[in-house]
Design a protein around this motif. Sequence first.
Motif, PDB file in Angstrom:
ATOM      1  N   PRO A  28       2.260   2.754  -2.155  1.00 39.51           N
ATOM      2  CA  PRO A  28       2.288   4.022  -3.119  1.00 39.51           C
ATOM      3  C   PRO A  28       0.737   5.111  -2.993  1.00 39.51           C
ATOM      4  O   PRO A  28       0.683   6.203  -2.877  1.00 39.51           O
ATOM      5  CB  PRO A  28       2.077   3.417  -4.742  1.00 39.51           C
ATOM      6  CG  PRO A  28       2.863   1.231  -4.546  1.00 39.51           C
ATOM      7  CD  PRO A  28       2.670   1.959  -2.746  1.00 39.51           C
ATOM      8  N   LEU A  29      -0.304   4.058  -2.461  1.00 38.22           N
ATOM      9  CA  LEU A  29      -1.475   5.300  -1.630  1.00 38.22           C
ATOM     10  C   LEU A  29      -1.208   5.920  -0.493  1.00 38.22           C
ATOM     11  O   LEU A  29      -1.477   6.820  -0.712  1.00 38.22           O
ATOM     12  CB  LEU A  29      -2.467   3.459  -1.483  1.00 38.22           C
ATOM     13  CG  LEU A  29      -3.586   3.987  -0.649  1.00 38.22           C
ATOM     14  CD1 LEU A  29      -4.236   5.193  -1.644  1.00 38.22           C
ATOM     15  CD2 LEU A  29      -4.469   3.401   0.069  1.00 38.22           C
ATOM     16  N   VAL A  65       3.728   7.586  -8.662  1.00 40.74           N
ATOM     17  CA  VAL A  65       4.356   7.138  -7.363  1.00 40.74           C
ATOM     18  C   VAL A  65       4.817   5.833  -7.585  1.00 40.74           C
ATOM     19  O   VAL A  65       6.319   5.325  -7.284  1.00 40.74           O
ATOM     20  CB  VAL A  65       3.969   7.983  -6.142  1.00 40.74           C
ATOM     21  CG1 VAL A  65       4.422   7.055  -4.877  1.00 40.74           C
ATOM     22  CG2 VAL A  65       4.114   9.483  -5.953  1.00 40.74           C
ATOM     23  N   ALA A  66       3.638   5.537  -8.203  1.00 41.35           N
ATOM     24  CA  ALA A  66       3.698   4.050  -8.422  1.00 41.35           C
ATOM     25  C   ALA A  66       4.460   3.405  -9.369  1.00 41.35           C
ATOM     26  O   ALA A  66       5.663   2.231  -8.792  1.00 41.35           O
ATOM     27  CB  ALA A  66       2.422   3.454  -8.543  1.00 41.35           C
ATOM     28  N   TYR A  72       1.560   7.473  -0.578  1.00 40.54           N
ATOM     29  CA  TYR A  72       2.736   7.903  -0.578  1.00 40.54           C
ATOM     30  C   TYR A  72       1.638   9.752  -0.752  1.00 40.54           C
ATOM     31  O   TYR A  72       1.641  10.747  -1.167  1.00 40.54           O
ATOM     32  CB  TYR A  72       3.312   8.217  -1.536  1.00 40.54           C
ATOM     33  CG  TYR A  72       4.906   7.170  -1.023  1.00 40.54           C
ATOM     34  CD1 TYR A  72       4.848   6.376   0.055  1.00 40.54           C
ATOM     35  CD2 TYR A  72       6.448   7.187  -1.668  1.00 40.54           C
ATOM     36  CE1 TYR A  72       6.481   6.551   0.646  1.00 40.54           C
ATOM     37  CE2 TYR A  72       6.787   6.426  -1.256  1.00 40.54           C
ATOM     38  CZ  TYR A  72       7.012   5.717  -0.121  1.00 40.54           C
ATOM     39  OH  TYR A  72       8.476   5.750   1.242  1.00 40.54           O
ATOM     40  N   THR A  73       0.672   8.693  -2.554  1.00 42.77           N
ATOM     41  CA  THR A  73      -0.331   9.911  -2.558  1.00 42.77           C
ATOM     42  C   THR A  73      -1.100  10.392  -1.390  1.00 42.77           C
ATOM     43  O   THR A  73      -0.830  11.787  -1.825  1.00 42.77           O
ATOM     44  CB  THR A  73      -0.878   8.928  -3.133  1.00 42.77           C
ATOM     45  OG1 THR A  73      -0.422   8.235  -4.473  1.00 42.77           O
ATOM     46  CG2 THR A  73      -2.417   9.974  -4.548  1.00 42.77           C
ATOM     47  N   LEU A  74      -1.480   9.499  -0.667  1.00 42.20           N
ATOM     48  CA  LEU A  74      -2.599  10.271   0.121  1.00 42.20           C
ATOM     49  C   LEU A  74      -1.505  11.046   1.597  1.00 42.20           C
ATOM     50  O   LEU A  74      -1.787  12.912   1.443  1.00 42.20           O
ATOM     51  CB  LEU A  74      -3.053   9.242   1.430  1.00 42.20           C
ATOM     52  CG  LEU A  74      -3.765   8.718   0.467  1.00 42.20           C
ATOM     53  CD1 LEU A  74      -4.448   7.717   1.666  1.00 42.20           C
ATOM     54  CD2 LEU A  74      -5.456   9.714   0.492  1.00 42.20           C
ATOM     55  N   PRO A 107      -5.503  13.181  -7.308  1.00 44.63           N
ATOM     56  CA  PRO A 107      -4.958  12.469  -7.247  1.00 44.63           C
ATOM     57  C   PRO A 107      -4.500  11.243  -8.045  1.00 44.63           C
ATOM     58  O   PRO A 107      -2.971  10.027  -7.419  1.00 44.63           O
ATOM     59  CB  PRO A 107      -5.731  12.099  -5.879  1.00 44.63           C
ATOM     60  CG  PRO A 107      -6.653  13.122  -5.780  1.00 44.63           C
ATOM     61  CD  PRO A 107      -6.152  13.470  -7.406  1.00 44.63           C
ATOM     62  N   TYR A 108      -4.864  10.816  -8.634  1.00 48.73           N
ATOM     63  CA  TYR A 108      -4.315   9.582  -9.497  1.00 48.73           C
ATOM     64  C   TYR A 108      -3.695   9.753 -10.362  1.00 48.73           C
ATOM     65  O   TYR A 108      -2.897   8.462 -10.032  1.00 48.73           O
ATOM     66  CB  TYR A 108      -6.060   8.850 -10.202  1.00 48.73           C
ATOM     67  CG  TYR A 108      -5.890   7.563 -10.915  1.00 48.73           C
ATOM     68  CD1 TYR A 108      -5.712   6.747 -10.924  1.00 48.73           C
ATOM     69  CD2 TYR A 108      -5.969   7.239 -12.266  1.00 48.73           C
ATOM     70  CE1 TYR A 108      -5.636   5.411 -10.799  1.00 48.73           C
ATOM     71  CE2 TYR A 108      -5.403   6.298 -12.963  1.00 48.73           C
ATOM     72  CZ  TYR A 108      -5.326   5.166 -12.365  1.00 48.73           C
ATOM     73  OH  TYR A 108      -5.213   3.713 -12.885  1.00 48.73           O
ATOM     74  N   TYR A 113      -0.665   9.336  -7.985  1.00 52.48           N
ATOM     75  CA  TYR A 113      -0.873   7.951  -7.732  1.00 52.48           C
ATOM     76  C   TYR A 113       0.458   7.322  -8.363  1.00 52.48           C
ATOM     77  O   TYR A 113       1.104   5.987  -8.364  1.00 52.48           O
ATOM     78  CB  TYR A 113      -2.329   6.761  -7.711  1.00 52.48           C
ATOM     79  CG  TYR A 113      -1.754   5.486  -6.757  1.00 52.48           C
ATOM     80  CD1 TYR A 113      -1.410   4.960  -5.624  1.00 52.48           C
ATOM     81  CD2 TYR A 113      -2.175   5.013  -8.188  1.00 52.48           C
ATOM     82  CE1 TYR A 113      -1.735   4.156  -5.432  1.00 52.48           C
ATOM     83  CE2 TYR A 113      -2.011   3.669  -7.926  1.00 52.48           C
ATOM     84  CZ  TYR A 113      -1.803   2.726  -6.366  1.00 52.48           C
ATOM     85  OH  TYR A 113      -1.697   1.449  -5.868  1.00 52.48           O
ATOM     86  N   TYR A 128       0.268  -0.982   0.133  1.00 46.70           N
ATOM     87  CA  TYR A 128      -0.316   0.059   0.207  1.00 46.70           C
ATOM     88  C   TYR A 128       0.584   1.730  -0.122  1.00 46.70           C
ATOM     89  O   TYR A 128       0.590   2.663  -0.274  1.00 46.70           O
ATOM     90  CB  TYR A 128      -0.757   0.046   1.595  1.00 46.70           C
ATOM     91  CG  TYR A 128      -1.894  -0.902   1.255  1.00 46.70           C
ATOM     92  CD1 TYR A 128      -3.228  -0.523   0.122  1.00 46.70           C
ATOM     93  CD2 TYR A 128      -2.051  -2.079   2.252  1.00 46.70           C
ATOM     94  CE1 TYR A 128      -4.408  -2.022   0.229  1.00 46.70           C
ATOM     95  CE2 TYR A 128      -3.382  -3.219   1.642  1.00 46.70           C
ATOM     96  CZ  TYR A 128      -4.395  -3.083   0.852  1.00 46.70           C
ATOM     97  OH  TYR A 128      -5.281  -3.963   0.887  1.00 46.70           O
ATOM     98  N   PHE A 178       1.423  -3.255  -8.364  1.00 46.89           N
ATOM     99  CA  PHE A 178       0.284  -2.185  -7.522  1.00 46.89           C
ATOM    100  C   PHE A 178      -0.487  -1.878  -7.876  1.00 46.89           C
ATOM    101  O   PHE A 178      -0.985  -2.372  -9.414  1.00 46.89           O
ATOM    102  CB  PHE A 178       1.246  -0.669  -7.059  1.00 46.89           C
ATOM    103  CG  PHE A 178       2.400  -0.705  -6.363  1.00 46.89           C
ATOM    104  CD1 PHE A 178       2.507  -0.986  -5.563  1.00 46.89           C
ATOM    105  CD2 PHE A 178       3.393  -0.361  -6.867  1.00 46.89           C
ATOM    106  CE1 PHE A 178       3.388  -0.960  -4.593  1.00 46.89           C
ATOM    107  CE2 PHE A 178       4.918  -0.581  -6.193  1.00 46.89           C
ATOM    108  CZ  PHE A 178       4.581  -0.207  -5.291  1.00 46.89           C
TER     109      PHE A 178
END
Lengths: 492, 87
Positions: free
Chosen positions: A280-281, B51-52, A283-285, B44-45, B48, A278, B73
């Motif tokens: 990346p999630l 980053v992923a 990090y995004t948040l 946000p997407y 995401y 989780y 991911f």
Amino acid sequence: MLWSFFHDSLLIWINNFPLLGCIIIIFIPRNQLVLIRFFSLIISSLTFLITIYLWILFDESYFYFQFVISKKILNFELIQYFLGVDGISLFFIILTSLLIFVCFLLNWNANEEYNKEFLILFFMIESLLLNAFSTIDLLLFYIFFEGVLIPIFTIIGIFGSRTRKIRASYQFFLYTLLGSLLILIAILLIYFETGTTNINFLYNVDFYERKQLLLWLAFFASFAVKVPMIPFHIWLPEAHAEAPTSGSIILAGILLKLGGYGFLRFSLPLFPYASFYYSPLIYTLSIIAIIYASLTTLRQVDLKKIVAYSSIAHIGYVILGIFSFNVQGLEGSLLLILGHGFVSSALFLCVGVLYDRYKTRILKYYSGLTTFIPLFAVLLFFFTLANIGLPGTSNFIGEFIILIGLIQTSVIATIFSTSGIILSASYCLWFYNRLIFGNLKENYFKFLQDISKKEFMALIPLVILTLIMGLYPNIFLHSIHITILRLLTHII
Amino acid sequence: MGAMQVKKNPYVEAWVAGRETLEERFRFTPRNIRTALLFGVLVPYGIYLLVAHDMAESKSTDRPEWKHLKREFPGVPVRSADSAQHS
């Protein structure tokens, strides 16, 4: 004999000393407010001194929990009063006792509305938090973690400043409780699978990957609300705006740290696969929290909301550090948690100084205060710079080490999160500029008064600690290093 | 300290009260929906995905390799280390 008894059960003394304060205060008549406040200050200062003694005795080279105490409460294996301290929990304990002491100092000659019940609630919070930080049992942690809700709910709901306080307290209560229900289900699942809730045993359990993903989400739901991460943050600015100054200090200084502590203590070592999965999630948040919260801070006009939203942005860094899975990131996040505990508490205290005098937190009324209250202006300037993360202050060290750790994990996340540093400089300096410089709006103010000795005494320990951590962070790093290495052995 | 209380301006008070109860007057207009979708979903997407991808490709760099990270991911296409080297 007595000394060895004290020494052997040091954590029990620390955690339950505030309860002794509660009992003493209960038996003092309500009209003896000076006596009540005197005893509160004595008990809280003694608790703080004992936690410092705990730090002195703490063995920095020891790998596992220290000062371990196990007491069977009921004739039931599941519930044991199981306490211990390691490098992670040590500074949370010290921070708790320090900030409670600062709160009592601040309330020394406050209005009569901050009476006996108010002080009892603070002792309850202190005891529950100290227990939550020192317990090494998952179920007990949950009990103390949830227990803190009740006194804070009461403090916001009863001792809050405006009519919206009821709404704010319910919002805080419901948000936190809703998240926490999932963690209870997760704890029960863990217990039925492993037969224990003792963390020492659970650290050696390797949960099946799919189960980790589900359990991690349940823990995340609770800790993300407490931290809080966007989009679970709505309760925080409301709660801060309505809580009394001492309530805001406890909320920003310690209570928000419970979430970060939960991630470090439980989510990472118990569910390493899920934590990576989780990340990346997360990090995004966290990036969203840093950027959006900083932008939101820029357009606030309530002084407390400015500090509250800036807290959300700073906690974004903490979470990024925790989920960078390396020594630098984890140590940096712990340092930033501590540093933020000093700085945000001090900023709330400064806002409280203004509110106590002028009964408004709306920025529109204030301007040009530096000419009339210079000492306050200097102290506020110091903490504003510390909030930006100026070199030489605690927040700089934390943020810098986190970014060193983060760049090893994700360059993109580092680039996004560094934008938060520029944004924090923007909102902090703009906030300070609007408040302190310019011409005084004389049509709103009758007369002005600089900070009192009591307020100065409450702020000075925070100034010193912010500087010590900024100039010589090794004092703190030595104590947490071995624990972080142990934590990493569970993860990598 | 009560004597120091500011002389409140009714216009400022009304303006601040209006800001605090924004949720009561909020309506989903086409403009609001567009803004909400952009900053609530798309941005946000996008972050995401960036980053992923960055984390998934970390094996092709000298960044540490994690035993738990299978570089899968949700929503992100997997690119194996071999194909990363060939490309």
